[in-house]
Write an enzyme that holds these catalytic residues in place. Sequence first.
Site, PDB file in Angstrom:
ATOM      1  N   CYS A  38      -3.785  -3.939   4.100  1.00 12.55           N
ATOM      2  CA  CYS A  38      -2.813  -4.623   4.629  1.00 12.55           C
ATOM      3  C   CYS A  38      -3.352  -6.249   4.133  1.00 12.55           C
ATOM      4  CB  CYS A  38      -2.798  -5.012   5.923  1.00 12.55           C
ATOM      5  SG  CYS A  38      -2.502  -3.156   6.549  1.00 12.55           S
TER       6      CYS A  38
ATOM      7  N   GLU B  96       0.978  -1.194  -0.030  1.00 13.34           N
ATOM      8  CA  GLU B  96       0.041   0.135  -0.218  1.00 13.34           C
ATOM      9  C   GLU B  96       0.894   1.199  -0.004  1.00 13.34           C
ATOM     10  OE1 GLU B  96      -2.597   0.206   3.686  1.00 13.34           O
ATOM     11  OE2 GLU B  96      -1.922  -1.629   4.125  1.00 13.34           O
TER      12      GLU B  96
ATOM     13  N   THR C 207       2.803   3.755  15.626  1.00 13.79           N
ATOM     14  CA  THR C 207       2.927   2.340  15.225  1.00 13.79           C
ATOM     15  C   THR C 207       3.488   2.261  13.792  1.00 13.79           C
ATOM     16  OG1 THR C 207       0.855   2.632  13.774  1.00 13.79           O
ATOM     17  CG2 THR C 207       0.461   2.059  16.022  1.00 13.79           C
TER      18      THR C 207
ATOM     19  N   SER D 133      -7.701  -2.701   6.000  1.00  8.38           N
ATOM     20  CA  SER D 133      -8.666  -1.640   6.030  1.00  8.38           C
ATOM     21  C   SER D 133      -9.508  -1.298   4.842  1.00  8.38           C
ATOM     22  CB  SER D 133      -7.972  -0.407   6.517  1.00  8.38           C
ATOM     23  OG  SER D 133      -7.148  -0.623   7.760  1.00  8.38           O
TER      24      SER D 133
ATOM     25  N   HIS E 256      -3.114 -10.338  11.513  1.00  3.88           N
ATOM     26  CA  HIS E 256      -2.658  -9.262  11.139  1.00  3.88           C
ATOM     27  C   HIS E 256      -2.137  -8.348  12.244  1.00  3.88           C
ATOM     28  CE1 HIS E 256      -1.720  -5.166   9.302  1.00  3.88           C
ATOM     29  NE2 HIS E 256      -2.846  -4.821   9.729  1.00  3.88           N
TER      30      HIS E 256
ATOM     31  N   LYS F 132      -6.759  -7.488  21.495  1.00  4.37           N
ATOM     32  CA  LYS F 132      -8.063  -7.488  22.109  1.00  4.37           C
ATOM     33  C   LYS F 132      -8.611  -8.422  20.997  1.00  4.37           C
ATOM     34  CE  LYS F 132      -7.830  -2.396  21.786  1.00  4.37           C
ATOM     35  NZ  LYS F 132      -7.956  -1.587  23.026  1.00  4.37           N
TER      36      LYS F 132
HETATM   37  N1  CAA Z   1       0.201   2.592  30.768  1.00  2.63           N
HETATM   38  C1  CAA Z   1      -0.230   1.609  30.024  1.00  2.63           C
HETATM   39  N2  CAA Z   1      -1.027   1.578  28.889  1.00  2.63           N
HETATM   40  C2  CAA Z   1      -1.298   2.942  28.539  1.00  2.63           C
HETATM   41  C3  CAA Z   1      -0.699   4.111  28.914  1.00  2.63           C
HETATM   42  C4  CAA Z   1      -0.004   3.957  29.917  1.00  2.63           C
HETATM   43  N3  CAA Z   1       0.569   4.907  30.724  1.00  2.63           N
HETATM   44  N4  CAA Z   1      -1.151   5.175  28.090  1.00  2.63           N
HETATM   45  C5  CAA Z   1      -1.993   4.520  27.186  1.00  2.63           C
HETATM   46  N5  CAA Z   1      -2.223   3.303  27.379  1.00  2.63           N
HETATM   47  C6  CAA Z   1      -2.849   2.054  26.522  1.00  2.63           C
HETATM   48  C7  CAA Z   1      -4.296   2.873  26.442  1.00  2.63           C
HETATM   49  O1  CAA Z   1      -5.243   2.365  27.511  1.00  2.63           O
HETATM   50  C8  CAA Z   1      -4.549   2.044  25.108  1.00  2.63           C
HETATM   51  O2  CAA Z   1      -4.997   0.763  25.442  1.00  2.63           O
HETATM   52  P1  CAA Z   1      -6.447   0.147  25.225  1.00  2.63           P
HETATM   53  O3  CAA Z   1      -6.802   0.324  23.861  1.00  2.63           O
HETATM   54  O4  CAA Z   1      -6.367  -1.321  25.508  1.00  2.63           O
HETATM   55  O5  CAA Z   1      -7.129   0.911  26.359  1.00  2.63           O
HETATM   56  C9  CAA Z   1      -3.367   1.878  24.567  1.00  2.63           C
HETATM   57  O6  CAA Z   1      -2.345   2.335  25.227  1.00  2.63           O
HETATM   58  C10 CAA Z   1      -3.209   3.175  23.252  1.00  2.63           C
HETATM   59  O7  CAA Z   1      -3.263   4.560  23.842  1.00  2.63           O
HETATM   60  P2  CAA Z   1      -4.502   5.527  23.077  1.00  2.63           P
HETATM   61  O8  CAA Z   1      -5.697   4.784  22.699  1.00  2.63           O
HETATM   62  O9  CAA Z   1      -4.442   6.574  24.147  1.00  2.63           O
HETATM   63  O10 CAA Z   1      -3.631   5.816  21.860  1.00  2.63           O
HETATM   64  P3  CAA Z   1      -3.810   6.570  20.703  1.00  2.63           P
HETATM   65  O11 CAA Z   1      -5.033   7.631  20.960  1.00  2.63           O
HETATM   66  O12 CAA Z   1      -2.493   7.480  20.530  1.00  2.63           O
HETATM   67  O13 CAA Z   1      -4.133   5.931  19.462  1.00  2.63           O
HETATM   68  C11 CAA Z   1      -4.121   4.263  17.891  1.00  2.63           C
HETATM   69  C12 CAA Z   1      -3.989   4.550  19.455  1.00  2.63           C
HETATM   70  C13 CAA Z   1      -5.814   4.779  17.730  1.00  2.63           C
HETATM   71  C14 CAA Z   1      -4.343   2.606  17.379  1.00  2.63           C
HETATM   72  C15 CAA Z   1      -3.415   4.750  16.842  1.00  2.63           C
HETATM   73  O14 CAA Z   1      -1.986   4.367  17.290  1.00  2.63           O
HETATM   74  C16 CAA Z   1      -3.525   4.731  15.403  1.00  2.63           C
HETATM   75  O15 CAA Z   1      -4.257   5.496  14.914  1.00  2.63           O
HETATM   76  N6  CAA Z   1      -3.051   3.631  14.757  1.00  2.63           N
HETATM   77  C17 CAA Z   1      -3.244   3.564  13.411  1.00  2.63           C
HETATM   78  C18 CAA Z   1      -4.250   2.877  12.978  1.00  2.63           C
HETATM   79  C19 CAA Z   1      -4.293   1.452  13.241  1.00  2.63           C
HETATM   80  O16 CAA Z   1      -3.218   0.750  13.525  1.00  2.63           O
HETATM   81  N7  CAA Z   1      -5.337   0.725  13.738  1.00  2.63           N
HETATM   82  C20 CAA Z   1      -5.453  -0.630  13.855  1.00  2.63           C
HETATM   83  C21 CAA Z   1      -6.707  -1.325  13.230  1.00  2.63           C
HETATM   84  S1  CAA Z   1      -6.743  -0.984  11.413  1.00  2.63           S
HETATM   85  C22 CAA Z   1      -5.384  -2.167  10.894  1.00  2.63           C
HETATM   86  O17 CAA Z   1      -5.156  -3.150  11.522  1.00  2.63           O
HETATM   87  C23 CAA Z   1      -5.052  -1.828   9.445  1.00  2.63           C
HETATM   88  C24 CAA Z   1      -3.643  -1.225   9.597  1.00  2.63           C
HETATM   89  O18 CAA Z   1      -2.614  -1.962   9.607  1.00  2.63           O
HETATM   90  C25 CAA Z   1      -3.610   0.359   9.859  1.00  2.63           C
END
Ligand code: CAA
Length: 447
Positions: free
Chosen positions: A120, A83, A163, A364, A244, A253
Site C-alpha cells: 500500500c 497491488e 476489510t 505490508s 494509511h 490504534k
Molecule cells: N463490539 C465491539 N467491538 C467488537 C465486537 C463487538 N461485538 N466484536 C469484535 N470487536 C472488535 C475487536 O475487539 C477488535 O478490536 P480491537 O483490535 O481494538 O480489540 C475488532 O473489533 C476486530 O475484531 P477481531 O480482532 O476479532 O477481528 P478479526 O479476528 O476478524 O480480524 C483483522 C481483524 C486481523 C484486522 C482482519 O480483518 C484482517 O486480517 N484484516 C486484513 C489485514 C489488515 O488489514 N491488517 C492491517 C495492518 S496491515 C496493512 O495496513 C496493509 C493492508 O492494507 C492490508
Amino acid sequence: MKDVGIDAVEIETGKLRLDLAETFAPAKGEAPEKYTKGLGLYASSFPDVYEDIVTMGANAAKRLMERRGLTPADIGRIDVATESAFDNSKPVSTYIAGCLEQTFEGDFHHANKGERKFACVAGTQAIDDAYNWIRAGRNRGRSALVVATDTALYARGDPGEATQGAGAVAMLVSEDPDLVELSTEQGYGSADETDFLKPNQQFPSVDGKRSVQVYLARMREALVDYESVAGDVHPDDFVYAPFHTPFPGMVRKAALLAYRHVTRDTEVEEELAAEIGRQPRPEAFDDEEQYFDAVAEYTDALKETDRYADWYDRVIDPTLDISRHVGNWYTGSVHVARAAALKRAHEEGRDVTGETLLVASYGSGAQAEIHAERVQHDWEAEIESMGENVDAQLEDRYELSYEEYETVHDAHNHDKETDFEEFTAPEGEFTFDGWGRMGERKYSYVE
Ligand code: CAA
C-alpha cells in the site's frame, strides 16, 4: 527551488456497495458492532463486473484531466501504484494511457510510464518519484499523473474479507501545486516482514493479527526517523494526520501510540500528569515486562482523557470520513484519507491554507513512511468539486445482497470463468470488455 506537490485529485469508487453491519455481519453470524465499532467500517465498495483497476484508474484520471483542462501533451509521466496488477511485464499505466487516448486528442507517446510496487505504500512512493523527477528538472514543464488503484479482495472466509474495498485515486503532481506542497523531509521504518503478501497469487496470504503489530512497529520507526530530520513533532503542529487506513480501527490504534510518543517530555504530558500520571520510563522498571504493562496501562488511560479525545476528533476522525464507507483501497487508502480531511475542512468552512498535514503511509512487507505537506492557497476550489463528485458516487452505488456479493467476488476471481451479469449500466466511462488473443485485457469507452 521549485515548489512541487499534489496539484489535483480525483477519486473513483467501485460502483457496488456491501453493507457490513446489515448484510455481511448477519451472513457471517457476527455482531454488527464488530464492524461499526471494532473495525470502524460501515460498508465496502466493490467493482461491478465491467470495472477493474484499469477502468477505475482511467475514469478518475479522465475526470481530473477534463476538470483541469489538460491534454496528453501536459503529462510527462504516468505511474500506477497497485497491488492488484494482472501482468508481470506490461504495466497498468500503459492500459490507462490507452484508455485515455480513446477520448483525448493526442497521445502519451512521450510520457514515461511505469508501475510501482510496495504493497500500500507504493502510491506514496509514486508521488515521491514524480516529485524527484520534477525537482531534478527533467519534466520539461509537464506534470506527472499518479494513479493508485486496487481491488482489495481477500479469499472468501479470510478474516481480511471484512476489510475489502475497491477504488482508485488519480493525482496530478506539478510545479506550483494547488493542493499540497511536499517537502524533502521524510522518515522511514522498513523491515523484511512476512505479514501480508501475494506470491504470484490473486488473493493475499495474511497473518492479520501480526500485520497489525507490524504496522504499528514500522510506523513508530518511521516517526522516530522523521523526527531525526524534521525535529520533534508536537501534536498541535499539524491540522490533520492522514494515515494509511486498512480499516479505521487500525488508525485508532496507531494515532493513540503516536500521540503518546510525541507528547512525551512536553507540556501535554505535564498537564495530563495530574489526571493519569506521567508516562512510564524504562529506567524506573526492573524488567521489560513490567515496563510494557505500565505503558499499556498509561495508554489505556490516555485514550480516555478529554484532551486526547478532542485531539483525535479534530486531527484524525475527519481523515476517516470516506474510508468508513468504502473499506481498504490499499495504495489509494492514505490518499483517500488526505482528501477526506480536506473535504471535511471545506464542509466546516475552515480555512486550512498554510497549515501542515502529517501524512503516514504504510505498506505490508513492510514499510512505513512519514512526511509533512503544506496546504496551498487553491486547495478549496480543488477539493470542492472532488468532494461533490465523491458524495454522488457513494450515494449512487448499487446495494448488494450477500448472494450478489458472492457473485461479484466470483466474477473478479481470475480462476473462475463464468459469465456474470452486470448490476449497473455503464455510462460515460471506461469498461472492461474481456480478454484478447495474447491474454491482454481489453477496454472501451461507453458514451
Ligand atoms: N463490539 C465491539 N467491538 C467488537 C465486537 C463487538 N461485538 N466484536 C469484535 N470487536 C472488535 C475487536 O475487539 C477488535 O478490536 P480491537 O483490535 O481494538 O480489540 C475488532 O473489533 C476486530 O475484531 P477481531 O480482532 O476479532 O477481528 P478479526 O479476528 O476478524 O480480524 C483483522 C481483524 C486481523 C484486522 C482482519 O480483518 C484482517 O486480517 N484484516 C486484513 C489485514 C489488515 O488489514 N491488517 C492491517 C495492518 S496491515 C496493512 O495496513 C496493509 C493492508 O492494507 C492490508
